[in-house]
Design a protein around this motif. Sequence first.
Motif, PDB file in Angstrom:
ATOM      1  N   MET A  32       0.833  -1.183   0.000  1.00  0.00           N
ATOM      2  CA  MET A  32       0.000   0.000   0.000  1.00  0.00           C
ATOM      3  C   MET A  32       0.881   1.251   0.000  1.00  0.00           C
ATOM      4  O   MET A  32       1.999   1.220  -0.491  1.00  0.00           O
ATOM      5  CB  MET A  32      -0.918  -0.009   1.228  1.00  0.00           C
ATOM      6  CG  MET A  32      -2.027  -1.033   1.169  1.00  0.00           C
ATOM      7  SD  MET A  32      -3.260  -0.640  -0.073  1.00  0.00           S
ATOM      8  CE  MET A  32      -4.373  -1.997   0.164  1.00  0.00           C
ATOM      9  N   THR A  33       0.402   2.310   0.590  1.00  0.00           N
ATOM     10  CA  THR A  33       1.173   3.539   0.674  1.00  0.00           C
ATOM     11  C   THR A  33       1.201   3.984   2.126  1.00  0.00           C
ATOM     12  O   THR A  33       0.555   3.413   2.992  1.00  0.00           O
ATOM     13  CB  THR A  33       0.522   4.641  -0.180  1.00  0.00           C
ATOM     14  OG1 THR A  33      -0.659   5.086   0.471  1.00  0.00           O
ATOM     15  CG2 THR A  33       0.196   4.154  -1.570  1.00  0.00           C
ATOM     16  N   SER A  34       1.975   5.032   2.397  1.00  0.00           N
ATOM     17  CA  SER A  34       2.047   5.557   3.756  1.00  0.00           C
ATOM     18  C   SER A  34       0.907   6.525   4.052  1.00  0.00           C
ATOM     19  O   SER A  34       0.792   7.019   5.158  1.00  0.00           O
ATOM     20  CB  SER A  34       3.395   6.263   3.963  1.00  0.00           C
ATOM     21  OG  SER A  34       3.526   7.348   3.054  1.00  0.00           O
ATOM     22  N   LEU A  35       0.062   6.815   3.082  1.00  0.00           N
ATOM     23  CA  LEU A  35      -1.064   7.717   3.304  1.00  0.00           C
ATOM     24  C   LEU A  35      -2.130   7.025   4.137  1.00  0.00           C
ATOM     25  O   LEU A  35      -2.219   5.799   4.186  1.00  0.00           O
ATOM     26  CB  LEU A  35      -1.638   8.158   1.956  1.00  0.00           C
ATOM     27  CG  LEU A  35      -0.683   8.938   1.045  1.00  0.00           C
ATOM     28  CD1 LEU A  35      -1.343   9.191  -0.295  1.00  0.00           C
ATOM     29  CD2 LEU A  35      -0.264  10.247   1.689  1.00  0.00           C
ATOM     30  N   SER A  36      -2.955   7.826   4.758  1.00  0.00           N
ATOM     31  CA  SER A  36      -3.994   7.278   5.631  1.00  0.00           C
ATOM     32  C   SER A  36      -5.086   6.603   4.810  1.00  0.00           C
ATOM     33  O   SER A  36      -5.656   7.206   3.893  1.00  0.00           O
ATOM     34  CB  SER A  36      -4.596   8.410   6.469  1.00  0.00           C
ATOM     35  OG  SER A  36      -5.661   7.926   7.262  1.00  0.00           O
ATOM     36  N   THR A  37      -5.364   5.358   5.141  1.00  0.00           N
ATOM     37  CA  THR A  37      -6.409   4.610   4.449  1.00  0.00           C
ATOM     38  C   THR A  37      -7.775   5.010   4.986  1.00  0.00           C
ATOM     39  O   THR A  37      -7.973   5.121   6.197  1.00  0.00           O
ATOM     40  CB  THR A  37      -6.203   3.103   4.616  1.00  0.00           C
ATOM     41  OG1 THR A  37      -4.953   2.730   4.023  1.00  0.00           O
ATOM     42  CG2 THR A  37      -7.324   2.325   3.943  1.00  0.00           C
ATOM     43  N   GLN A  38      -8.698   5.212   4.061  1.00  0.00           N
ATOM     44  CA  GLN A  38     -10.072   5.543   4.409  1.00  0.00           C
ATOM     45  C   GLN A  38     -10.991   4.463   3.841  1.00  0.00           C
ATOM     46  O   GLN A  38     -10.555   3.593   3.081  1.00  0.00           O
ATOM     47  CB  GLN A  38     -10.443   6.916   3.832  1.00  0.00           C
ATOM     48  CG  GLN A  38      -9.522   8.040   4.270  1.00  0.00           C
ATOM     49  CD  GLN A  38      -9.882   9.353   3.612  1.00  0.00           C
ATOM     50  OE1 GLN A  38     -10.966   9.877   3.794  1.00  0.00           O
ATOM     51  NE2 GLN A  38      -8.955   9.899   2.829  1.00  0.00           N
ATOM     52  N   ALA A  39     -12.263   4.523   4.189  1.00  0.00           N
ATOM     53  CA  ALA A  39     -13.232   3.560   3.685  1.00  0.00           C
ATOM     54  C   ALA A  39     -14.581   4.227   3.546  1.00  0.00           C
ATOM     55  O   ALA A  39     -14.913   5.155   4.298  1.00  0.00           O
ATOM     56  CB  ALA A  39     -13.339   2.356   4.614  1.00  0.00           C
ATOM     57  N   LEU A  40     -15.340   3.759   2.565  1.00  0.00           N
ATOM     58  CA  LEU A  40     -16.708   4.247   2.407  1.00  0.00           C
ATOM     59  C   LEU A  40     -17.603   3.122   1.925  1.00  0.00           C
ATOM     60  O   LEU A  40     -17.143   2.123   1.376  1.00  0.00           O
ATOM     61  CB  LEU A  40     -16.779   5.448   1.468  1.00  0.00           C
ATOM     62  CG  LEU A  40     -16.278   5.373   0.031  1.00  0.00           C
ATOM     63  CD1 LEU A  40     -17.176   4.533  -0.872  1.00  0.00           C
ATOM     64  CD2 LEU A  40     -16.210   6.777  -0.567  1.00  0.00           C
ATOM     65  N   ALA A  41     -18.894   3.305   2.134  1.00  0.00           N
ATOM     66  CA  ALA A  41     -19.883   2.331   1.678  1.00  0.00           C
ATOM     67  C   ALA A  41     -20.144   2.548   0.194  1.00  0.00           C
ATOM     68  O   ALA A  41     -20.347   3.680  -0.254  1.00  0.00           O
ATOM     69  CB  ALA A  41     -21.170   2.474   2.476  1.00  0.00           C
ATOM     70  N   PHE A  42     -20.135   1.455  -0.558  1.00  0.00           N
ATOM     71  CA  PHE A  42     -20.433   1.501  -1.983  1.00  0.00           C
ATOM     72  C   PHE A  42     -21.389   0.352  -2.250  1.00  0.00           C
ATOM     73  O   PHE A  42     -20.981  -0.805  -2.333  1.00  0.00           O
ATOM     74  CB  PHE A  42     -19.143   1.363  -2.801  1.00  0.00           C
ATOM     75  CG  PHE A  42     -19.322   1.635  -4.266  1.00  0.00           C
ATOM     76  CD1 PHE A  42     -19.424   2.931  -4.738  1.00  0.00           C
ATOM     77  CD2 PHE A  42     -19.378   0.597  -5.180  1.00  0.00           C
ATOM     78  CE1 PHE A  42     -19.585   3.197  -6.090  1.00  0.00           C
ATOM     79  CE2 PHE A  42     -19.547   0.848  -6.536  1.00  0.00           C
ATOM     80  CZ  PHE A  42     -19.642   2.151  -6.985  1.00  0.00           C
ATOM     81  N   GLY A  43     -22.669   0.677  -2.379  1.00  0.00           N
ATOM     82  CA  GLY A  43     -23.666  -0.383  -2.378  1.00  0.00           C
ATOM     83  C   GLY A  43     -23.578  -1.112  -1.049  1.00  0.00           C
ATOM     84  O   GLY A  43     -23.513  -0.494   0.008  1.00  0.00           O
TER      85      GLY A  43
ATOM     86  N   ALA B 143     -11.999   0.410   0.501  1.00  0.00           N
ATOM     87  CA  ALA B 143     -10.842   1.103   1.069  1.00  0.00           C
ATOM     88  C   ALA B 143     -10.091   1.848  -0.030  1.00  0.00           C
ATOM     89  O   ALA B 143     -10.016   1.397  -1.176  1.00  0.00           O
ATOM     90  CB  ALA B 143      -9.911   0.104   1.748  1.00  0.00           C
ATOM     91  N   TYR B 144      -9.510   2.981   0.334  1.00  0.00           N
ATOM     92  CA  TYR B 144      -8.742   3.799  -0.602  1.00  0.00           C
ATOM     93  C   TYR B 144      -7.906   4.778   0.202  1.00  0.00           C
ATOM     94  O   TYR B 144      -8.045   4.875   1.429  1.00  0.00           O
ATOM     95  CB  TYR B 144      -9.679   4.566  -1.551  1.00  0.00           C
ATOM     96  CG  TYR B 144     -10.553   5.585  -0.845  1.00  0.00           C
ATOM     97  CD1 TYR B 144     -10.216   6.929  -0.823  1.00  0.00           C
ATOM     98  CD2 TYR B 144     -11.717   5.185  -0.179  1.00  0.00           C
ATOM     99  CE1 TYR B 144     -11.012   7.861  -0.160  1.00  0.00           C
ATOM    100  CE2 TYR B 144     -12.510   6.101   0.486  1.00  0.00           C
ATOM    101  CZ  TYR B 144     -12.154   7.435   0.491  1.00  0.00           C
ATOM    102  OH  TYR B 144     -12.934   8.350   1.161  1.00  0.00           O
ATOM    103  N   ASP B 145      -7.022   5.505  -0.478  1.00  0.00           N
ATOM    104  CA  ASP B 145      -6.304   6.599   0.176  1.00  0.00           C
ATOM    105  C   ASP B 145      -6.054   7.718  -0.831  1.00  0.00           C
ATOM    106  O   ASP B 145      -6.568   7.674  -1.968  1.00  0.00           O
ATOM    107  CB  ASP B 145      -5.010   6.123   0.854  1.00  0.00           C
ATOM    108  CG  ASP B 145      -3.907   5.722  -0.120  1.00  0.00           C
ATOM    109  OD1 ASP B 145      -4.023   5.990  -1.349  1.00  0.00           O
ATOM    110  OD2 ASP B 145      -2.908   5.139   0.336  1.00  0.00           O
ATOM    111  N   GLY B 146      -5.274   8.705  -0.443  1.00  0.00           N
ATOM    112  CA  GLY B 146      -5.082   9.876  -1.290  1.00  0.00           C
ATOM    113  C   GLY B 146      -4.239   9.661  -2.519  1.00  0.00           C
ATOM    114  O   GLY B 146      -4.134  10.564  -3.353  1.00  0.00           O
TER     115      GLY B 146
END
Length: 210
Positions: free
Chosen positions: A1-12, A17-20
Motif C-alpha cells: 500500500m502507501t504511507s497515506l492514511s487509508t479511508q473507507a466508504l460504503a459503496f452499495g 478502502a482507498y487513500d489519497g
Amino acid sequence: MTSLSTQALAFGHLTIAYDGSVLHPRPWTARQSALAAELAASAPDGAMLEIFSGVGHIGLLAAAQAGRDLVQVDANPAACAFAETNAAAAELAVSVTVRCGMLEDALEPHERFAVVIADPPWVPSDEVTRYPDDPPFAIDGGSSGMDLVWSSLDVIEHHLAPGGYAVVQVGPDGQADALVGALDGRALEHVSVERLDRGALVALVSPTRR
C-alpha cells in the motif's frame, strides 16, 4: 500500500478502502455497477472485465450482483493493491483477478468477456487543475478528454464476446454523443445512453454475428 492514511466508504453493500494516492470512489458510480449487472443477465456465459478499474469498486459491486467472475485491469500499482484488498474484504477474492499493467500487456489477444466495464479518465487535460483532490493521472483524458475513451472502445471491440455487453462511463459536454457517433464501422452497436448528475453511461452490445 502507501504511507497515506487509508479511508473507507460504503459503496452499495460493499465497504471500499482507498487513500489519497488513488481516485476516491464516487457513490453515484454505483449506477454503472447496477447497469452492468442488469445487462449481464442476458449476456453469454463468461467472466466480466473492468478496465481502468482503480480501487475496484465498480467492478466488484457489478460482479457481486451478477454472480460472475471478474478480471480487473489498472496501471496504477497503488490502485491494484487496493482492488485486491477490496476483493478480499468483499469475500470475492476467489472469483476476482487483478492485473496491474497497461491494457495492451494485461490482456491476451484471445481473451473474450461477457461484460466489459470501462471507467476511463475523461477530464480534458486543461481542466485537470479544477480537481486538486484527484490524482492527475487518474482523471486526465487528454486534450479532448476522449483519448482513453477511444482506447476503451478498441479494447471492447476486440475482447467483448459476441452477444456481450459493455458499459462505458464518459464525461459531460457531448462525450456520450461522440462515442455513439464513433461506432460507425465498428463491430459494436449502441444500446442506450443514461445521463447522470455528472457524466453519462453508454451501453453497447457486440452483435452475435460479426
